[in-house]
Scaffold this motif. Structure first.
Motif, PDB file in Angstrom:
ATOM      1  N   PHE A  13       1.045  -1.265   0.131  1.00 30.92           N
ATOM      2  CA  PHE A  13      -0.093   0.078  -0.122  1.00 30.92           C
ATOM      3  C   PHE A  13       0.864   1.243   0.053  1.00 30.92           C
ATOM      4  N   THR A  14       0.675   2.330  -0.644  1.00 32.65           N
ATOM      5  CA  THR A  14       1.388   3.519  -0.899  1.00 32.65           C
ATOM      6  C   THR A  14       0.587   4.512  -0.217  1.00 32.65           C
ATOM      7  N   LYS A  15       1.218   4.874   1.036  1.00 33.92           N
ATOM      8  CA  LYS A  15       0.654   6.026   1.758  1.00 33.92           C
ATOM      9  C   LYS A  15       1.152   7.254   1.727  1.00 33.92           C
ATOM     10  N   THR A  16       0.070   8.287   1.334  1.00 37.08           N
ATOM     11  CA  THR A  16       0.889   9.530   1.248  1.00 37.08           C
ATOM     12  C   THR A  16       0.267  10.535   2.490  1.00 37.08           C
ATOM     13  N   TYR A  17       1.139  11.220   3.219  1.00 39.20           N
ATOM     14  CA  TYR A  17       0.534  12.151   4.190  1.00 39.20           C
ATOM     15  C   TYR A  17       1.031  13.521   3.894  1.00 39.20           C
ATOM     16  N   HIS A  18       0.335  14.460   4.759  1.00 39.86           N
ATOM     17  CA  HIS A  18       0.858  15.930   4.446  1.00 39.86           C
ATOM     18  C   HIS A  18       1.007  16.304   5.673  1.00 39.86           C
ATOM     19  N   ALA A  19       1.768  17.319   6.131  1.00 38.43           N
ATOM     20  CA  ALA A  19       2.245  17.811   7.577  1.00 38.43           C
ATOM     21  C   ALA A  19       2.757  19.373   7.567  1.00 38.43           C
ATOM     22  N   ILE A  20       2.413  20.130   8.565  1.00 37.04           N
ATOM     23  CA  ILE A  20       3.106  21.136   8.677  1.00 37.04           C
ATOM     24  C   ILE A  20       4.109  21.291   9.669  1.00 37.04           C
ATOM     25  N   VAL A  21       5.364  21.675   9.087  1.00 42.00           N
ATOM     26  CA  VAL A  21       6.454  21.495   9.872  1.00 42.00           C
ATOM     27  C   VAL A  21       7.417  22.778  10.205  1.00 42.00           C
ATOM     28  N   ARG A  63      -1.405  27.051  18.757  1.00 40.79           N
ATOM     29  CA  ARG A  63      -2.763  27.061  19.567  1.00 40.79           C
ATOM     30  C   ARG A  63      -3.068  28.319  19.833  1.00 40.79           C
ATOM     31  N   TYR A  64      -2.331  29.225  20.176  1.00 39.21           N
ATOM     32  CA  TYR A  64      -2.978  30.299  20.605  1.00 39.21           C
ATOM     33  C   TYR A  64      -3.316  31.534  19.685  1.00 39.21           C
ATOM     34  N   VAL A  65      -2.312  31.590  18.487  1.00 40.87           N
ATOM     35  CA  VAL A  65      -2.559  32.353  17.539  1.00 40.87           C
ATOM     36  C   VAL A  65      -3.421  31.799  16.518  1.00 40.87           C
ATOM     37  N   TYR A  66      -3.021  30.684  16.123  1.00 36.39           N
ATOM     38  CA  TYR A  66      -3.995  29.985  14.957  1.00 36.39           C
ATOM     39  C   TYR A  66      -4.923  29.018  15.427  1.00 36.39           C
ATOM     40  N   ASP A  67      -5.387  29.134  16.714  1.00 34.19           N
ATOM     41  CA  ASP A  67      -6.534  28.067  17.259  1.00 34.19           C
ATOM     42  C   ASP A  67      -6.347  26.764  16.720  1.00 34.19           C
ATOM     43  N   ALA A  68      -4.983  26.436  16.621  1.00 37.70           N
ATOM     44  CA  ALA A  68      -4.826  24.838  15.852  1.00 37.70           C
ATOM     45  C   ALA A  68      -4.240  24.020  17.100  1.00 37.70           C
ATOM     46  N   LYS A  69      -5.345  23.275  17.573  1.00 38.23           N
ATOM     47  CA  LYS A  69      -5.022  22.371  18.791  1.00 38.23           C
ATOM     48  C   LYS A  69      -4.851  21.071  18.482  1.00 38.23           C
ATOM     49  N   ARG A  70      -4.348  20.559  17.526  1.00 38.70           N
ATOM     50  CA  ARG A  70      -4.162  19.134  16.805  1.00 38.70           C
ATOM     51  C   ARG A  70      -2.868  19.125  16.184  1.00 38.70           C
ATOM     52  N   LEU A  71      -2.437  17.931  16.170  1.00 36.24           N
ATOM     53  CA  LEU A  71      -1.280  17.506  15.455  1.00 36.24           C
ATOM     54  C   LEU A  71      -1.379  17.756  14.148  1.00 36.24           C
ATOM     55  N   MET A  72      -0.562  18.483  13.205  1.00 38.86           N
ATOM     56  CA  MET A  72      -0.749  18.634  11.902  1.00 38.86           C
ATOM     57  C   MET A  72      -0.233  17.631  10.907  1.00 38.86           C
ATOM     58  N   ARG A 103      -8.520  26.311   7.372  1.00 42.16           N
ATOM     59  CA  ARG A 103      -8.312  27.330   7.737  1.00 42.16           C
ATOM     60  C   ARG A 103      -6.655  27.858   7.699  1.00 42.16           C
ATOM     61  N   LEU A 104      -5.766  27.025   7.960  1.00 44.74           N
ATOM     62  CA  LEU A 104      -4.523  27.208   7.994  1.00 44.74           C
ATOM     63  C   LEU A 104      -3.845  27.214   6.483  1.00 44.74           C
ATOM     64  N   LEU A 105      -4.298  26.414   5.647  1.00 49.23           N
ATOM     65  CA  LEU A 105      -4.081  26.663   4.393  1.00 49.23           C
ATOM     66  C   LEU A 105      -4.189  27.918   3.706  1.00 49.23           C
ATOM     67  N   LYS A 106      -5.604  28.460   4.082  1.00 52.62           N
ATOM     68  CA  LYS A 106      -6.072  29.896   3.613  1.00 52.62           C
ATOM     69  C   LYS A 106      -5.257  30.841   4.203  1.00 52.62           C
ATOM     70  N   GLU A 107      -4.789  30.798   5.399  1.00 52.54           N
ATOM     71  CA  GLU A 107      -4.301  31.689   6.164  1.00 52.54           C
ATOM     72  C   GLU A 107      -2.813  31.800   5.651  1.00 52.54           C
ATOM     73  N   PHE A 108      -2.179  30.759   5.213  1.00 51.83           N
ATOM     74  CA  PHE A 108      -0.887  30.810   4.709  1.00 51.83           C
ATOM     75  C   PHE A 108      -0.809  30.876   3.193  1.00 51.83           C
ATOM     76  N   GLY A 109      -2.063  30.758   2.373  1.00 46.61           N
ATOM     77  CA  GLY A 109      -1.879  31.056   1.085  1.00 46.61           C
ATOM     78  C   GLY A 109      -1.394  29.792   0.329  1.00 46.61           C
ATOM     79  N   TRP A 110      -1.786  28.687   1.017  1.00 48.79           N
ATOM     80  CA  TRP A 110      -0.954  27.398   0.427  1.00 48.79           C
ATOM     81  C   TRP A 110      -2.321  26.602  -0.340  1.00 48.79           C
ATOM     82  N   LYS A 111      -1.845  25.841  -1.459  1.00 50.48           N
ATOM     83  CA  LYS A 111      -2.389  24.958  -2.149  1.00 50.48           C
ATOM     84  C   LYS A 111      -1.906  23.575  -1.866  1.00 50.48           C
TER      85      LYS A 111
END
Length: 253
Positions: free
Chosen positions: A94-102, A203-212, A241-249
């Motif tokens: 199985f080929t698995k593809t993941y995305h992450a913000i680092v 968490r506090y600036v972007y309200d992202a409280k999960r593992l990206m 929300r983060l993709l939009k905030e950072f202008g990412w596709k």
């Protein structure tokens, strides 16, 4: 249980992203366990039981995703189908593809071949041998986009983040999280291997409280029909929300 107690347990409707007569796949929400575990006795909702109740039949997990990871999760619809497909995961068919913000900027893609020792659980592996050899662990990674934001977490006035696509060629516990940490580009929201200051910023600036970290795609040759199957799972609201905030596709919006 009275009405107030019943309403306190919110029913989750899992998004089914693939189904045929043999298999079913869902877009697992971040923070949800795949199945019951005596290590998490206080938990009340699990993907396996929720999906069983949702479709009215038993399902058999073929692989797992860590609790904080979202994305494609595949089940067999019978024990016979599970027995047929399970070895395919063991043999990495199985080929698995993941995305992450680092943290930081990765300038070019590469293959990381960095063995990992088994991470032992403090309770489940209490009596296990502490002398364990490192096992082969290989990850392909490719930067897709980067951003610099006007928020400081240390001596620099800004912070840099990168959107990365990854394909694990082996299946070690927390492999992607540990490999990114080894490269000094830990995944945002990783409380075990990550950067506490950057996690707090998210968490506090972007309200992202999960593992990206998101399992975006699963590809395999169907063991019964011989078709090439590609299953994709879209990002949740925090990711969108983060993709939009950072202008990412990314292609998985």
């Amino acid at each position: 249980m009275d009405d107030s107690q019943e309403s306190a347990v919110e029913t989750v409707e899992l998004e089914v992203v693939y189904r045929d007569e043999y298999f079913i796949a869902v877009n697992k929400p971040a923070g949800m366990l795949v199945h019951r575990s005596w290590l998490d006795r206080h938990e009340t909702q699990f993907v396996m039981q929720t999906l069983r109740d949702q479709i009215g039949q038993h399902v058999f997990p073929l692989h797992r995703l860590d609790r904080p990871t979202s994305g494609v999760l595949l089940f067999a619809l019978s024990s016979e189908f599970a027995a047929k497909a399970a070895p395919m995961f063991a043999e990495h068919q199985f080929t698995k593809t993941y995305h992450a913000i680092v943290r930081g900027w990765i300038e070019e893609g590469d293959r990381l071949d960095y063995p990992l020792k088994k991470e032992q659980d403090k309770i489940a592996d209490k009596f296990a041998s502490k002398e364990v050899e490192a096992q082969s662990a290989i990850t392909d990674y490719q930067p897709l986009a980067k951003v610099e934001v006007p928020h400081s977490t240390g001596r620099f006035p800004t912070s840099r983040f990168c959107l990365v696509e990854m394909q694990p060629l082996t299946g070690r516990k927390h492999q992607l999280r540990r490999h990114m940490a080894h490269l000094r580009h830990p995944i945002l929201g990783d409380t075990s291997h990550g950067d506490g200051k950057q996690n707090r910023l998210f968490r506090y600036v972007y309200d992202a409280k999960r593992l990206m970290l998101h399992a975006s795609k699963l590809e395999f040759v169907h063991p019964y029909t011989n078709e090439n199957i590609v299953i994709e799972a879209k990002f949740d609201e925090v990711w969108q929300r983060l993709l939009k905030e950072f202008g990412w596709k990314s292609g998985f919006e």
